[in-house]
Enzyme design. Sequence first.
Site, PDB file in Angstrom:
ATOM      1  N   HIS A 253       0.820  -1.214   0.000  1.00 23.77           N
ATOM      2  CA  HIS A 253       0.000   0.000   0.000  1.00 23.77           C
ATOM      3  C   HIS A 253       0.856   1.267   0.000  1.00 23.77           C
ATOM      4  CE1 HIS A 253      -0.320  -0.160   4.727  1.00 23.77           C
ATOM      5  NE2 HIS A 253       0.927  -0.152   4.297  1.00 23.77           N
ATOM      6  N   ASN A 254       0.321   2.284  -0.667  1.00 28.20           N
ATOM      7  CA  ASN A 254       0.926   3.614  -0.736  1.00 28.20           C
ATOM      8  C   ASN A 254       2.226   3.667  -1.531  1.00 28.20           C
ATOM      9  OD1 ASN A 254      -0.344   3.532   2.381  1.00 28.20           O
ATOM     10  ND2 ASN A 254      -0.948   5.275   1.118  1.00 28.20           N
TER      11      ASN A 254
END
EC number: 2.3.1.191
Length: 361
Positions: A253-254
Site C-alpha cells: 500500500h501507498n
Amino acid sequence: MALTLEALVARFGGEIVGDGRREVGGLAPLDQAGPQHLAFLANPKYLAQVETTAAGAVLIAPRDLEKLGAAANGRNFIITPNPYAYFARVAQMFIDLAAPQRAAGVHPSATIDPAAQVAASAVIGPHVSVEAGAVIGERVQLDANVFVGRGTRIGDDSHLYPNVTIYHGCTLGPRAIVHSGAVIGSDGFGFAPDFVGEGDARTGAWVKIPQVGGVKVGPDVEIGANTTIDRGAMADTVIDECVKIDNLVQIGHNCRIGAYTVIAGCAGIAGSTTIGKHCMIGGAVGVAGHVTLGDYVIVTAKSGVSKSLPKAGIYTSAFPAVEHGDWNKSAALVRNLDKLRDRIKALETALAAREGDAGGA
C-alpha cells in the site's frame, strides 16, 4: 496474412535493402525461419546465423549489416536502429490481424449493476460482475469471471483476462492489460499493535487499519498473472504510465512506481516505497518499506534493498550460485570473520608496538 517489406516500412519505418516486394507472413528465429518469415538480429553474437538463415528478410541494425559485408549479397533486410523493438511491433501487428474480432456486447450470464456505465463498444464476457458506479470505457474487453468493484473506472481499449479482480474505487488508464488472477485494490497490510505485558503474559490484539485509499494505474500499463497491488491506507497507491509488471509481484500500500519502470516476477515491494522512472527491478528482489529508489536504478535478481538508493546505477546484493562444496567453505569463513577480525587487530597492535620499540632504539 502476408505483407510486403514495403508495407512494413511504410508503417514502421526503416530502410529496405533487397527486394521490397518480398512478402512475409510471420516471424521466426534466424535458425528456424523459412522464406515466409521475417527474422531479426538483436545480438551481434548471432551474426553468423544471418549468413545461413532461410528467412525471407531480416531486421538488422546498420552496424551489423556492415559487418556482414559480402555475405549480405542476395538477401533482404530492413535496416533499423532497434531491431528488437521493430520485431515486437511487427509481431503485435500480426497478432492483431489474426485475432478473431469479438462482437461488442454483454454476455447473458454477466451481472451489470444498473448504476454502472458500460460503453456500447465494450466486450463483456461470461460471468463478469460490474458493480454500481463503475465505468467501463470504449472497446474494453472483460473476459470470463472478471470482477469490477463499485466506482472503479477502466480506461478505453483495456483488456482484463479471465479471473481478474479490481476492487472498488480504483482507476485503470487507457490500454491497460491485466492478466489472469491479478488482484488490484485489496487491503494493504496495515495493523496497529495494541499489546501489554511480556512473554506468556502478553495480551492484546493487532488492530486493523482501514485502507481507504485506492489504486491509480496510468496508461499503457501491463500487469502480470497473479500479481497483487494493494490499495493505499489513506492516499492512493500509484502505478505511473507504461510500467510493466511481471507475474507474482506484490506491491504494498501507498507505493508509487515511476513511469517506464519494469518489475520482474516474484519481486516484493513493501508499503510506502517510491520507485523512480525507468527503473529495472529483477526477479525475486525484495524492497523494504518507506524507502526511495531514484530514477534509472537497476536492482539485480534476488537482491534485498533495505535503504534508499537515490543515485542511478546497478545494485546487487545476491550471492551467485556456486558448487555446494565451495559454498560450504565460504560459509565457514563467514562464520569465523569476527575471529579473523580480532586476530588481525591483535597482529596490527603487536606490529605497531614492535615498530615503536624499533624507532625508540
